[in-house]
Design a protein around this motif. Sequence first.
Motif, PDB file in Angstrom:
ATOM      1  N   ALA A 183      -4.535   0.657 -19.025  1.00 59.41           N
ATOM      2  CA  ALA A 183      -3.921  -0.664 -19.167  1.00 59.41           C
ATOM      3  C   ALA A 183      -2.501  -0.667 -18.608  1.00 59.41           C
ATOM      4  CB  ALA A 183      -3.915  -1.068 -20.636  1.00 59.41           C
ATOM      5  N   PHE A 184      -1.778   0.436 -18.810  1.00 54.44           N
ATOM      6  CA  PHE A 184      -0.424   0.527 -18.263  1.00 54.44           C
ATOM      7  C   PHE A 184      -0.435   0.488 -16.736  1.00 54.44           C
ATOM      8  CE2 PHE A 184       2.430   3.654 -16.264  1.00 54.44           C
ATOM      9  CZ  PHE A 184       3.636   2.992 -16.419  1.00 54.44           C
ATOM     10  N   LEU A 185      -1.348   1.239 -16.123  1.00 56.41           N
ATOM     11  CA  LEU A 185      -1.445   1.219 -14.660  1.00 56.41           C
ATOM     12  C   LEU A 185      -1.750  -0.181 -14.146  1.00 56.41           C
ATOM     13  CD1 LEU A 185      -3.438   4.520 -13.936  1.00 56.41           C
ATOM     14  CD2 LEU A 185      -0.994   4.145 -13.721  1.00 56.41           C
ATOM     15  N   LEU A 226       3.676  10.436  -6.933  1.00 52.23           N
ATOM     16  CA  LEU A 226       4.679  10.913  -7.888  1.00 52.23           C
ATOM     17  C   LEU A 226       4.046  11.180  -9.252  1.00 52.23           C
ATOM     18  CD1 LEU A 226       7.657   8.544  -7.002  1.00 52.23           C
ATOM     19  CD2 LEU A 226       7.524  10.997  -6.585  1.00 52.23           C
ATOM     20  N   LEU A 227       3.109  10.318  -9.658  1.00 54.99           N
ATOM     21  CA  LEU A 227       2.410  10.531 -10.921  1.00 54.99           C
ATOM     22  C   LEU A 227       1.633  11.844 -10.898  1.00 54.99           C
ATOM     23  CD1 LEU A 227       1.288   9.620 -13.684  1.00 54.99           C
ATOM     24  CD2 LEU A 227      -0.469   8.340 -12.441  1.00 54.99           C
ATOM     25  N   ILE A 233      -6.746   6.157 -11.540  1.00 54.77           N
ATOM     26  CA  ILE A 233      -6.898   7.448 -10.871  1.00 54.77           C
ATOM     27  C   ILE A 233      -7.749   8.341 -11.753  1.00 54.77           C
ATOM     28  CG2 ILE A 233      -4.705   8.249 -11.842  1.00 54.77           C
ATOM     29  CD1 ILE A 233      -4.362   9.978  -9.347  1.00 54.77           C
ATOM     30  N   SER A 234      -8.697   9.027 -11.180  1.00 56.71           N
ATOM     31  CA  SER A 234      -9.618   9.853 -11.972  1.00 56.71           C
ATOM     32  C   SER A 234      -9.087  11.278 -12.072  1.00 56.71           C
ATOM     33  CB  SER A 234     -11.009   9.865 -11.325  1.00 56.71           C
ATOM     34  OG  SER A 234     -10.989  10.556 -10.094  1.00 56.71           O
ATOM     35  N   ARG A 235      -9.476  11.959 -13.138  1.00 57.13           N
ATOM     36  CA  ARG A 235      -9.046  13.348 -13.316  1.00 57.13           C
ATOM     37  C   ARG A 235      -9.702  14.271 -12.299  1.00 57.13           C
ATOM     38  NH1 ARG A 235     -12.088  15.030 -18.991  1.00 57.13           N
ATOM     39  NH2 ARG A 235     -14.172  14.310 -18.438  1.00 57.13           N
ATOM     40  N   ARG A 236     -10.886  13.913 -11.812  1.00 56.48           N
ATOM     41  CA  ARG A 236     -11.523  14.729 -10.786  1.00 56.48           C
ATOM     42  C   ARG A 236     -10.713  14.704  -9.493  1.00 56.48           C
ATOM     43  NH1 ARG A 236     -16.412  16.620 -12.001  1.00 56.48           N
ATOM     44  NH2 ARG A 236     -17.539  15.713 -13.776  1.00 56.48           N
ATOM     45  N   GLU A 237     -10.162  13.546  -9.163  1.00 56.47           N
ATOM     46  CA  GLU A 237      -9.323  13.462  -7.969  1.00 56.47           C
ATOM     47  C   GLU A 237      -8.054  14.279  -8.155  1.00 56.47           C
ATOM     48  OE1 GLU A 237      -6.880  10.104  -5.335  1.00 56.47           O
ATOM     49  OE2 GLU A 237      -8.111   9.505  -7.046  1.00 56.47           O
ATOM     50  N   LEU A 238      -7.477  14.234  -9.365  1.00 54.50           N
ATOM     51  CA  LEU A 238      -6.261  15.003  -9.631  1.00 54.50           C
ATOM     52  C   LEU A 238      -6.511  16.504  -9.514  1.00 54.50           C
ATOM     53  CD1 LEU A 238      -4.788  13.082 -12.690  1.00 54.50           C
ATOM     54  CD2 LEU A 238      -3.750  13.282 -10.427  1.00 54.50           C
ATOM     55  N   ARG A 260       0.824  -1.199   0.000  1.00 56.21           N
ATOM     56  CA  ARG A 260       0.000   0.000   0.000  1.00 56.21           C
ATOM     57  C   ARG A 260       0.864   1.257   0.000  1.00 56.21           C
ATOM     58  NH1 ARG A 260      -4.619   1.265  -2.129  1.00 56.21           N
ATOM     59  NH2 ARG A 260      -5.129   3.385  -1.466  1.00 56.21           N
ATOM     60  N   THR A 261       1.976   1.202   0.715  1.00 56.43           N
ATOM     61  CA  THR A 261       2.883   2.353   0.755  1.00 56.43           C
ATOM     62  C   THR A 261       3.479   2.624  -0.616  1.00 56.43           C
ATOM     63  OG1 THR A 261       3.426   1.827   3.044  1.00 56.43           O
ATOM     64  CG2 THR A 261       4.924   3.314   1.868  1.00 56.43           C
ATOM     65  N   GLN A 262       3.881   1.568  -1.326  1.00 53.79           N
ATOM     66  CA  GLN A 262       4.439   1.735  -2.661  1.00 53.79           C
ATOM     67  C   GLN A 262       3.398   2.290  -3.632  1.00 53.79           C
ATOM     68  OE1 GLN A 262       5.771  -2.371  -3.075  1.00 53.79           O
ATOM     69  NE2 GLN A 262       7.915  -1.692  -3.084  1.00 53.79           N
ATOM     70  N   ILE A 263       2.175   1.807  -3.522  1.00 59.18           N
ATOM     71  CA  ILE A 263       1.108   2.297  -4.401  1.00 59.18           C
ATOM     72  C   ILE A 263       0.848   3.786  -4.161  1.00 59.18           C
ATOM     73  CG2 ILE A 263      -1.365   2.126  -4.893  1.00 59.18           C
ATOM     74  CD1 ILE A 263      -1.154  -0.864  -4.451  1.00 59.18           C
ATOM     75  N   ASP A 264       0.739   4.180  -2.877  1.00 57.29           N
ATOM     76  CA  ASP A 264       0.479   5.595  -2.567  1.00 57.29           C
ATOM     77  C   ASP A 264       1.622   6.476  -3.049  1.00 57.29           C
ATOM     78  OD1 ASP A 264      -1.878   4.847  -1.412  1.00 57.29           O
ATOM     79  OD2 ASP A 264      -1.097   4.829   0.644  1.00 57.29           O
ATOM     80  N   SER A 265       2.857   6.000  -2.865  1.00 56.16           N
ATOM     81  CA  SER A 265       4.018   6.780  -3.308  1.00 56.16           C
ATOM     82  C   SER A 265       4.036   6.928  -4.823  1.00 56.16           C
ATOM     83  CB  SER A 265       5.304   6.106  -2.832  1.00 56.16           C
ATOM     84  OG  SER A 265       6.443   6.796  -3.316  1.00 56.16           O
TER      85      SER A 265
END
Length: 774
Positions: A256-258, A232-233, A266-271, A223-228
Amino acid sequence: MAAAANTAANASLESVSVSVSVSAADDMAAKAVQKRFEGLVTVRSKAIKGKGAWYWAHLEPILVQSSDTGQPKAVKLRCSLCDAVFSASNPSRTASEHLKRGTCPNFASTPKPISSISPSSAPAAVTSAPPSPSPAQTRKRHASSSAAVPSSSSYQIPPLAVVDPSRFSAEMVYPSAAAVAPAQPQHLVLSGGKEDLGALAMLEDSVKKLKSPKASPGPALSRTQIDSAVGLLAQWLYESCGAVSFSCVEHPKFKAFLQQVGLPQISRRELAGSRLDARYEEARSESEAKIRDAMFFQLASEGWKSCGGGGGSGVAENVVNLTVNLPNGTSVFRKAVFPGGRANSKYAEEVLWETITGIFSIPQRCVGIVADRFKAKALRNMESQNHWMVNLSCQLQGFSNLIKDFNRELPLFRTVTEKCLKLANFINTNSQVRNNFHKFQLQELEHACLLRAPPICGGEDVKFDGVYAMLDDILTSSRALQFAVHDESYEVVCVDDPVAREVGDMVRDMGFWSELEAVHSLIKLVRVMVREIELERPLVGKCLPLWEELRGKVRGWCAKFNVAEGPVERIVERRFRKNYHPAWSAAFILDPLYLMRDNSGKYLPPFNYLTPEQEKDVDKLITRLVSREEAHIALMELMKWRSEGLDPLYAQAVQVKEQDPITGKMKVANPQSSRLVWETCLSDFKALGKVAVRLIFLHATSCGFKCNWSFSRWVSAHSHSRAAMDRAQKMIFIAAHSKLERRDFSNQEEKDADLFMNGEDDVVNEVFADASSV
């Protein structure tokens, strides 16, 4: 009779000399063509052995010889599949356009049997629709189409049947047992064409998963790696500042890459929502902490030039960036302003003062402003109303405006510009001459294009932004132009066209080319200095040495091209006086970096380099920046500084230089030493020291963070939405904060332009580099 004989002899000698020079030039051109041909052959030989690009198996270099002299005149690439011939200037682009895009009718191959496809290359069923085979896959299948079919598949099941499309008719016919397992290898032909290969691979992949249900997909991310990773993205998207759209995260291929790397979608609204707000608050708190630690600061303001009509073309360019320069050499972004139209001097003054008071309630902590416009009104008004401030105009703009001064006041510039405009417009608009010119361009430069010509404004004045590009194009195509006007077809055009005769005489005149080279050289001289100023971002003490360096280069230019120095020097001096500020002289005297060693070994300030008027400016500025009670004390300390200077050991330590690993130039090892010396070793200079530490850290340029064109257009489109402008402010702040922390003042569009200018094959470049080194 003797005179006539001498004249004939001289004419004969001149014709022989011309023919010899032309022959020598032709020999050099032929050698260059032969060298390039040999280089391409070497590259192709390496590629065929598996040490180069794939497309060399289908592209073959050929040498085109002149029918008149028999010498090589050009190198071409021939497609071995369809015999088409192309320019050899960019093999990789030729391969992309001719082979990959399907232009070549014979670049197609039958796919290899599905049983020989590796399961790792089959597309996963859980991602997206299977793509068409890439050119590389098609090429591999073509190479292996004659190979024997393996005895068993990768999944331990018999190979699937080879389907014959002729079997499909109105009535379904089932294959016999013999057809299921053919004895001889055959090409796999499916009813849906090559698109069926992906579906068939997915079918076999499903069979494999059913046979091995316990197969592990590999270690999962914590989970830590995913959040990091997601953090970064998001930061990368923010720091791109519009160069990468938020919508790209919802692209099917990106999703597909993710999924392939084990990251959630990840949604653009969250970004554009919670993540953007959190990152903005973090960057803002870091910036404010840095500003609070500093005793004083300088406000840099860039973007007014576009807002004031000095080259802006619309709302998209109207972004004013306000940055805070700190004494320790760091810069902190403050905010962006979107005027939305032409901004006047009063508006600029209000924005600048509002920004200063918004940073600190005590305006005295802002010791100065540097801006790229409004010097005459806004900056001087604020300086006269606040005696402690030093407000400067950007040196970058001062040097850039010098080119416009030359164009407006030097007759040589106007003459060359008018002649080149006439030449470029004639070549571009006369189809017969243009086609002939392009033919010679292909021979000389291996590409053909129009000559860039700037538009004419108001009937007379020319926008000078494009003049340098036009001069550069004409100089680069000089040989092609010479060949074009000496061609027989050009003489036919001259019969009925007086402009053609005038242009022909101009191109044949060596005086025209000498004047053109002179103007081009002077513009290049100034442009190079402008670029160095933009990269080095000099401090105010460097202004006088910079202008002295310019004067020396201009004198050298006048001597080289036999131009009278007087008119040119007057133009330079007029621009110098227009941009001059007394702080230039005061910082030059007070900065220990410029101390000079005299005969006694002392390191003294360079007063000898100042004019009497500039010495008076130093006294006036120092007395203005201190209180009335300290004015006479500061002048006494200035006299002591002039006679005693700095301890030689500390002066040498301040002036230590090291080589810049990027530019290769020598630069000051520790730029902060100049200020720190005044705050420690020269603590006896109470009044003068206050002035020195505030003066010598001031920046002389306002250039800093630059928005991308894509982001500027986005701001222009959403300028009437309060929520959109709020997001724009936050994104600019995050991107600028990150760039200033990295001290990255480059522009992404310029980086991309430099990248695409190098269109040659890397392998070819390596071969030529090795050859030249030998």
